[in-house]
Design a protein around this motif. Sequence first.
Motif, PDB file in Angstrom:
ATOM      1  N   HIS A 237       0.860  -1.183   0.000  1.00  0.00           N
ATOM      2  CA  HIS A 237       0.000   0.000   0.000  1.00  0.00           C
ATOM      3  C   HIS A 237       0.898   1.236   0.000  1.00  0.00           C
ATOM      4  N   GLU A 238       1.135   1.770  -1.198  1.00  0.00           N
ATOM      5  CA  GLU A 238       2.098   2.864  -1.337  1.00  0.00           C
ATOM      6  C   GLU A 238       1.645   4.117  -0.580  1.00  0.00           C
ATOM      7  N   GLY A 239       0.332   4.312  -0.488  1.00  0.00           N
ATOM      8  CA  GLY A 239      -0.152   5.470   0.259  1.00  0.00           C
ATOM      9  C   GLY A 239       0.231   5.391   1.722  1.00  0.00           C
ATOM     10  N   MET A 245       6.644   7.162   5.885  1.00  0.00           N
ATOM     11  CA  MET A 245       7.934   7.798   5.622  1.00  0.00           C
ATOM     12  C   MET A 245       7.915   9.297   5.917  1.00  0.00           C
ATOM     13  N   ALA A 246       6.726   9.854   6.134  1.00  0.00           N
ATOM     14  CA  ALA A 246       6.619  11.274   6.489  1.00  0.00           C
ATOM     15  C   ALA A 246       6.895  11.515   7.966  1.00  0.00           C
ATOM     16  N   HIS A 247       7.142  10.455   8.718  1.00  0.00           N
ATOM     17  CA  HIS A 247       7.450  10.621  10.139  1.00  0.00           C
ATOM     18  C   HIS A 247       8.691  11.504  10.295  1.00  0.00           C
ATOM     19  N   PRO A 248       8.657  12.481  11.201  1.00  0.00           N
ATOM     20  CA  PRO A 248       9.787  13.420  11.320  1.00  0.00           C
ATOM     21  C   PRO A 248      11.115  12.758  11.662  1.00  0.00           C
ATOM     22  N   ALA A 278       3.546  -7.257   3.346  1.00  0.00           N
ATOM     23  CA  ALA A 278       4.167  -6.656   2.166  1.00  0.00           C
ATOM     24  C   ALA A 278       4.519  -5.192   2.409  1.00  0.00           C
ATOM     25  N   THR A 279       3.618  -4.455   3.043  1.00  0.00           N
ATOM     26  CA  THR A 279       3.837  -3.027   3.234  1.00  0.00           C
ATOM     27  C   THR A 279       4.884  -2.757   4.304  1.00  0.00           C
TER      28      THR A 279
END
Length: 376
Positions: A237-239, A245-248, A278-279
């Motif tokens: 789930h790329e979203g 990955m937006a975690h600071p 997978a994610t």
Amino acid sequence: MNLQSEDFEPVWSAGFMSGTSIDAVDAALILTDGVEVLDFGPVAERKYTPGERNTLKQAIGEARAWNWAGPPPEQAFDAARAVLTATHADAWARLLENWDGPRPALAGIHGQTVLHRAPGKARPGATLQVLDPGAMRAELGVPVAFDFRSNDVAHGGHGAPLAPAYHAALLRQLGAGQSAAVLNLGGVANITYRKRDGSLYAFDTGPANGPIDEWVEGHDAGTHDEGGRLAASGRVHEGALTQWMAHPWFDEPAPKSLDRFDFNASLARGLSLEDGAATLTAFSAEAVAHAIRGFDDTPSQIILCGGGRHNPQLVRELKQRCQCTIRTAEEVGWMGDSIEAQAFAFLAVRTLRRLPISWPGTTSVPEPMTGGELLP
């Protein structure tokens, strides 16, 4: 980072590691002077039984609930220490079972990390590895080096990763003049990056096996994703991956460190077993790729060690996302399951000789720092 020192007489040193995946005690024997690795001895593994693993997991759970506030959960810690002493003694016996060389001069024992907190702006770092060094000393019958992280943390460092000193010695054997990296895939992933000029940097890149194992175990599907089969049959789930990955933390400058549970299986809540696997697997690989994009030059090769290299789907994701040559430890002649145990054998000798075991580029400590305690 300079590992050079005056010459010392090499000794055979044993090392032990029980990682955050809590699957086994790894043991290894090396011949070293604390600067160079002269020879490799036998290695051994002592798998934890389900009961032993539960005891260690209980200690970690109670440590997380305690979190350095109030009386520590010593009953749980004592139970974990007893398990660690017995299993390390078993690993020691297996290590020396067919060894006909000199008796090891000492042993480096990491213990079991039950809690780790990276230093922040408002609070110092802290780290706790449980073990009973006196009991270990009695069981092994040789001097024991332990508590490798505390001095670094007390001086403002992260106390992790500590294997880069050993990685540097191994990389020198492969030759100079090229950038290269060693990626350890345990519960957390950490990387050691050697630049073309020989300077060394190291830090945790993000999660590795920890959240994947937790996810699979939470679904009663085993203790880990055997052969990466669940992840291979699921959809990334790329979203969700972009959101994670937006975690600071990923924008914080290196060196930096993680606790095993800073990123956990709850991230994938709501996904199917296969899609979650997978994610989470893709997340571990993308975190490594994110770290590599920040390097001055792309490593000529990344050498994989630790349990994660046995997960074909994780390796595939790494190759796809990192866009550079990835090789396993075995492909360059190393023992990939034993590198961390070998590292603590190496660090034990450096502790004995009061040589630095951490540096500004590896743990963010202000200056090269000695570490470890020695029970002679």
